[in-house]
Scaffold this active site. Structure first.
Site, short mmCIF file in Angstrom:
data_model
loop_
_atom_site.label_atom_id
_atom_site.label_comp_id
_atom_site.label_asym_id
_atom_site.label_seq_id
_atom_site.Cartn_x
_atom_site.Cartn_y
_atom_site.Cartn_z
N HIS A 86 2.94 -3.83 -0.65
CA HIS A 86 3.97 -3.13 0.15
C HIS A 86 4.43 -1.88 -0.59
O HIS A 86 4.28 -1.78 -1.79
CB HIS A 86 5.23 -4.00 0.27
CG HIS A 86 5.04 -5.37 0.76
ND1 HIS A 86 5.36 -5.74 2.05
CD2 HIS A 86 4.60 -6.50 0.15
CE1 HIS A 86 5.13 -7.04 2.21
NE2 HIS A 86 4.66 -7.52 1.07
N THR A 105 8.32 0.08 -0.97
CA THR A 105 9.71 -0.33 -0.74
C THR A 105 10.46 0.60 0.21
O THR A 105 11.48 0.19 0.77
CB THR A 105 10.49 -0.37 -2.07
OG1 THR A 105 10.47 0.94 -2.65
CG2 THR A 105 9.88 -1.38 -3.03
N GLU A 130 5.70 -5.43 -4.40
CA GLU A 130 6.39 -4.28 -3.83
C GLU A 130 6.22 -3.10 -4.77
O GLU A 130 6.43 -3.21 -5.98
CB GLU A 130 7.89 -4.57 -3.66
CG GLU A 130 8.22 -5.45 -2.46
CD GLU A 130 8.27 -4.71 -1.12
OE1 GLU A 130 7.99 -3.48 -1.10
OE2 GLU A 130 8.57 -5.36 -0.11
N ASP A 161 3.44 -0.15 5.92
CA ASP A 161 3.27 -0.01 4.47
C ASP A 161 2.08 -0.85 3.99
O ASP A 161 1.73 -1.83 4.64
CB ASP A 161 4.56 -0.42 3.73
CG ASP A 161 4.97 -1.87 3.96
OD1 ASP A 161 5.06 -2.29 5.13
OD2 ASP A 161 5.17 -2.59 2.97
ZN LIG Z 1 6.26 -4.43 3.46
#
Ligand SMILES: [Zn+2]
Length: 263
Positions: free
Chosen positions: A37, A39, A101, A158
């Protein structure tokens, strides 16, 4: 009789006397997926949100130099990063994944259009080193190393088009369509583009939750865009074009297994 038995009974069972010397051969990690991902926040805010709110991830990779990596959730515990998600026949991937993340502000809207923020080289190096270690320890398959947009293409975009998935492929961590085979296949599809039902079937076969009704609707466009963001980030508008078809065809091709020798 009873009184005699209780008189010579051994001590009652306690958990610290469990015998762990024999381990089963048939076992594996509960972790099947690695999910990446960004953030969409700066580092202090990312750390605050991921440690104090209802969302979390196992790791947070900062954008400083040298790179700071926080482990916020132990790997044998569940973090809350995937949300409503699916890949192949797996759903609710928080339960079976490790989440990383990456600190990155995502994108901003400008008069010239949407502008994405790039990932510094040392940050990507850190993500790859971390991913390699996690993948090796949990024996995660290349087809199960994914972005949030792959497992939730209707809701999420993302880690975005500037995330260098190709470097993951070069490190042997994800699947990548052979480029010569794609160029060859593209010539065929330039002359004869498969219909939308074919795209939907191939996307589902690869792993995406995709409608199978044969209509070229927004949901289908979103899935195509997710695939393009990962494999052809120069153009990810969700158009079912010949190059996308060629990439899908090549990446879902079954490896040719030699026929078994005759006895
Ligand atoms: Zn995400």
């Amino acid at each position: 009789m009873l009184s005699i038995l209780s008189g010579c009974a051994t001590r009652p069972f306690t958990v610290n006397q469990i015998d762990t010397r024999v381990a089963a051969k048939a076992q594996e990690s509960r972790v099947r997926f690695l999910i990446l991902h960004y953030t969409a926040l700066d580092q202090p805010k990312s750390l605050q949100v991921l440690s104090e709110q209802a969302v979390s991830a196992h790791y947070l990779v900062a954008d400083n130099n040298p790179t700071t990596v926080n482990r916020l959730v132990e790997e044998d515990k569940m973090a809350y990063h995937a949300g409503l998600s699916s890949w192949k026949n797996y759903t609710q991937l928080n339960a079976s994944s490790i989440g990383i993340e990456i600190v990155n502000k995502g994108f901003e809207e400008t008069p010239e259009g949407r502008r994405y923020f790039s990932f510094p080289q040392q940050q990507i190096d850190a993500v790859i080193a971390l991913a390699k270690d996690i993948i090796a320890r949990h024996q995660i398959k290349p087809e199960f190393v994914l972005g949030h947009s792959d497992i939730a293409p209707q809701r999420k975009s993302d880690p975005g088009p500037l995330f260098p998935w190709k470097r993951f492929a070069e490190a042997g961590l994800i699947l990548w369509p052979n480029e010569n085979a794609v160029a060859e296949q593209k010539l065929i599809y330039d002359a004869n583009l498969p219909d939308i039902k074919w795209f939907q079937k191939k996307l589902a076969e690869f792993g995406y939750a995709t409608p199978q009704h044969g209509n070229y609707d927004q949901e289908t466009r979103n899935v195509i865009a997710a695939f393009q963001t990962r494999y052809r980030p120069s153009l990810f508008d969700g158009t079912a074009d010949a190059e996308t078809a060629a990439m899908l065809e090549v990446i879902t091709r079954k490896p040719v297994t030699p026929a078994a020798p005759k006895p």
